[in-house]
Design a protein around this motif. Structure first.
Motif, PDB file in Angstrom:
ATOM      1  N   LEU A 213       0.801  -1.215   0.000  1.00  0.00           N
ATOM      2  CA  LEU A 213       0.000   0.000   0.000  1.00  0.00           C
ATOM      3  C   LEU A 213       0.840   1.274   0.000  1.00  0.00           C
ATOM      4  N   SER A 214       2.129   1.176  -0.186  1.00  0.00           N
ATOM      5  CA  SER A 214       3.000   2.352  -0.074  1.00  0.00           C
ATOM      6  C   SER A 214       2.714   3.401  -1.150  1.00  0.00           C
ATOM      7  N   THR A 215       2.183   2.991  -2.284  1.00  0.00           N
ATOM      8  CA  THR A 215       1.866   3.948  -3.351  1.00  0.00           C
ATOM      9  C   THR A 215       0.360   4.115  -3.530  1.00  0.00           C
ATOM     10  N   SER A 216      -0.417   3.715  -2.544  1.00  0.00           N
ATOM     11  CA  SER A 216      -1.871   3.679  -2.704  1.00  0.00           C
ATOM     12  C   SER A 216      -2.508   5.049  -2.480  1.00  0.00           C
ATOM     13  N   GLU A 217      -3.775   5.125  -2.853  1.00  0.00           N
ATOM     14  CA  GLU A 217      -4.569   6.341  -2.724  1.00  0.00           C
ATOM     15  C   GLU A 217      -5.793   6.058  -1.859  1.00  0.00           C
ATOM     16  N   SER A 218      -6.253   7.056  -1.125  1.00  0.00           N
ATOM     17  CA  SER A 218      -7.506   6.897  -0.405  1.00  0.00           C
ATOM     18  C   SER A 218      -8.658   6.992  -1.399  1.00  0.00           C
ATOM     19  N   PRO A 219      -9.794   6.408  -1.099  1.00  0.00           N
ATOM     20  CA  PRO A 219     -10.957   6.581  -1.981  1.00  0.00           C
ATOM     21  C   PRO A 219     -11.375   8.040  -2.124  1.00  0.00           C
ATOM     22  N   SER A 237     -11.056  21.347 -23.051  1.00  0.00           N
ATOM     23  CA  SER A 237      -9.895  20.938 -23.849  1.00  0.00           C
ATOM     24  C   SER A 237      -9.490  19.503 -23.549  1.00  0.00           C
ATOM     25  N   ARG A 238     -10.001  18.935 -22.462  1.00  0.00           N
ATOM     26  CA  ARG A 238      -9.672  17.563 -22.074  1.00  0.00           C
ATOM     27  C   ARG A 238     -10.797  16.578 -22.412  1.00  0.00           C
ATOM     28  N   THR A 239     -11.901  17.063 -22.922  1.00  0.00           N
ATOM     29  CA  THR A 239     -13.053  16.193 -23.112  1.00  0.00           C
ATOM     30  C   THR A 239     -12.735  15.023 -24.036  1.00  0.00           C
ATOM     31  N   GLY A 240     -13.265  13.863 -23.671  1.00  0.00           N
ATOM     32  CA  GLY A 240     -13.040  12.653 -24.446  1.00  0.00           C
ATOM     33  C   GLY A 240     -11.760  11.924 -24.126  1.00  0.00           C
ATOM     34  N   ARG A 241     -10.950  12.494 -23.242  1.00  0.00           N
ATOM     35  CA  ARG A 241      -9.640  11.917 -22.952  1.00  0.00           C
ATOM     36  C   ARG A 241      -9.667  11.016 -21.720  1.00  0.00           C
ATOM     37  N   VAL A 242      -8.647  10.176 -21.634  1.00  0.00           N
ATOM     38  CA  VAL A 242      -8.361   9.404 -20.434  1.00  0.00           C
ATOM     39  C   VAL A 242      -7.389  10.203 -19.590  1.00  0.00           C
ATOM     40  N   LEU A 243      -7.725  10.410 -18.324  1.00  0.00           N
ATOM     41  CA  LEU A 243      -6.840  11.112 -17.399  1.00  0.00           C
ATOM     42  C   LEU A 243      -6.472  10.182 -16.252  1.00  0.00           C
ATOM     43  N   VAL A 244      -5.224  10.252 -15.834  1.00  0.00           N
ATOM     44  CA  VAL A 244      -4.767   9.517 -14.666  1.00  0.00           C
ATOM     45  C   VAL A 244      -4.960  10.418 -13.451  1.00  0.00           C
ATOM     46  N   ALA A 245      -5.681   9.942 -12.465  1.00  0.00           N
ATOM     47  CA  ALA A 245      -6.051  10.786 -11.330  1.00  0.00           C
ATOM     48  C   ALA A 245      -4.836  11.409 -10.652  1.00  0.00           C
ATOM     49  N   ALA A 246      -3.787  10.621 -10.415  1.00  0.00           N
ATOM     50  CA  ALA A 246      -2.612  11.151  -9.718  1.00  0.00           C
ATOM     51  C   ALA A 246      -1.908  12.223 -10.538  1.00  0.00           C
ATOM     52  N   ALA A 247      -1.906  12.092 -11.861  1.00  0.00           N
ATOM     53  CA  ALA A 247      -1.282  13.106 -12.724  1.00  0.00           C
ATOM     54  C   ALA A 247      -2.084  14.399 -12.682  1.00  0.00           C
ATOM     55  N   ALA A 248      -3.416  14.280 -12.744  1.00  0.00           N
ATOM     56  CA  ALA A 248      -4.253  15.467 -12.645  1.00  0.00           C
ATOM     57  C   ALA A 248      -4.084  16.130 -11.289  1.00  0.00           C
ATOM     58  N   ALA A 249      -3.931  15.322 -10.246  1.00  0.00           N
ATOM     59  CA  ALA A 249      -3.753  15.872  -8.901  1.00  0.00           C
ATOM     60  C   ALA A 249      -2.490  16.714  -8.815  1.00  0.00           C
ATOM     61  N   LYS A 250      -1.412  16.239  -9.395  1.00  0.00           N
ATOM     62  CA  LYS A 250      -0.165  17.004  -9.364  1.00  0.00           C
ATOM     63  C   LYS A 250      -0.315  18.310 -10.138  1.00  0.00           C
ATOM     64  N   GLU A 251      -1.016  18.273 -11.246  1.00  0.00           N
ATOM     65  CA  GLU A 251      -1.235  19.486 -12.032  1.00  0.00           C
ATOM     66  C   GLU A 251      -2.023  20.525 -11.250  1.00  0.00           C
ATOM     67  N   PHE A 252      -3.039  20.081 -10.518  1.00  0.00           N
ATOM     68  CA  PHE A 252      -3.910  21.010  -9.799  1.00  0.00           C
ATOM     69  C   PHE A 252      -3.479  21.248  -8.353  1.00  0.00           C
ATOM     70  N   SER A 261       1.128  13.034  -1.744  1.00  0.00           N
ATOM     71  CA  SER A 261       0.907  13.200  -3.174  1.00  0.00           C
ATOM     72  C   SER A 261       1.165  11.847  -3.833  1.00  0.00           C
ATOM     73  N   PRO A 262       0.114  11.070  -4.102  1.00  0.00           N
ATOM     74  CA  PRO A 262       0.308   9.728  -4.667  1.00  0.00           C
ATOM     75  C   PRO A 262       1.096   9.768  -5.963  1.00  0.00           C
ATOM     76  N   PRO A 263       1.978   8.800  -6.171  1.00  0.00           N
ATOM     77  CA  PRO A 263       2.784   8.776  -7.405  1.00  0.00           C
ATOM     78  C   PRO A 263       1.925   8.496  -8.619  1.00  0.00           C
ATOM     79  N   VAL A 264       2.390   8.990  -9.758  1.00  0.00           N
ATOM     80  CA  VAL A 264       1.692   8.767 -11.019  1.00  0.00           C
ATOM     81  C   VAL A 264       2.165   7.437 -11.593  1.00  0.00           C
TER      82      VAL A 264
END
Length: 270
Positions: A213-219, A237-252, A261-264
């Motif tokens: 669970l070292s790289t896990s995320e909470s629900p 501009s992102r509509t229709g795309r697949v986004l990785v939650a952890a990557a979006a989190a780092k961006e925002f 900050s969970p790893p991507v």
């Protein structure tokens, strides 16, 4: 699409529907959105017994039953007249993974029990399709809304179960095509990939040594990410795309509930 000021002003009280909110990712999304100020509706077959705050409006629903699903949207229309966000988390694919003492999840597709197709394709993909159709009917007149379909990397590589891959690939394609048809109405549709989420089932498996669970995320982390996406003035501009939650989190700049900050994770990590 509303501008940033309009989104921030409308944030408190924006109406969100989270399907499959009784447990797992769905429950976490409901909690995350509630803490962000949304008026949250949660559905599920066992939603009445779910460990959720009283502020979450529970509407019992078996998403295999179209009448149940239609009733959910009738309730929202009656009580709120509008719907701003739908997060399709309902999923029946993890039920009965052990049958007759055998772990059947990873057996070849020709040996898979057919209930697993129904659990993933009907209770998962079809449920998301039906809910999105109902949501679109409420959102398009207002030219406002966001639809998020929870998906996963199984869409892109084999992860031990053929039906699983089919269901997630179908979810991603459904997202892409819905986005095309909703673009004239300024309504984005996103497929969102979580990482390893500390759901009830994952925590139980971790106790048996099945997961690190070292790289896990909470629900709740997924709900926080969806809240950030909802407020993004450039979301179309992102509509229709697949986004990785952890990557979006780092961006925002979104952190998990413990401040981490969970790893991507990438396809190679899965």
């Amino acid at each position: 699409m509303a501008n940033d000021g309009e989104r921030n002003e409308a944030q408190t009280g924006s109406v969100a529907l989270v399907t499959g909110a009784s447990r797992g990712v769905g429950r976490g999304v409901a909690l995350g959105l509630l803490s962000a100020g949304f008026r949250v509706y949660g559905t599920g077959r066992s939603i009445d017994q779910a460990d959720l705050p009283r502020e979450v409006r529970r509407v019992r629903c078996d998403h295999l039953n179209d009448e149940d699903t239609a009733h959910v949207f009738e309730v929202i229309r009656s009580e709120c007249r509008a719907l701003d966000l739908v997060v399709n988390c309902a999923w029946g694919g993890y039920e009965k993974m052990v049958e007759g003492g055998a772990f059947t999840w990873t057996v070849p597709f020709w040996e898979q029990p057919m209930h697993r197709w129904s659990g993933m394709m009907d209770a998962g993909v079809r449920a998301a399709y039906v809910c999105s159709a109902h949501a679109a009917r409420m959102m398009t007149p207002r030219h406002r809304g966001l639809i998020v379909n929870i998906s996963f990397w199984a869409a892109q590589r084999h992860l031990g179960n053929t039906i699983y891959g089919i269901a997630k690939a179908a979810t991603d394609k459904m997202t892409s095509d819905m986005a095309v048809e909703l673009k004239p109405f300024d309504i984005p549709v996103i497929a969102l990939y979580p990482g390893l989420v500390r759901t009830e089932a994952v925590l139980a498996a971790a106790e048996r040594g099945a997961f690190d669970l070292s790289t896990s995320e909470s629900p709740e982390f997924i709900g926080r990410v969806i809240n950030a996406l909802f407020r993004d003035p450039n979301l179309m501009s992102r509509t229709g795309r697949v986004l990785v939650a952890a990557a979006a989190a780092k961006e925002f700049g979104v952190l998990d509930i413990d401040g981490s900050s969970p790893p991507v994770l990438t396809l190679a990590d899965i």
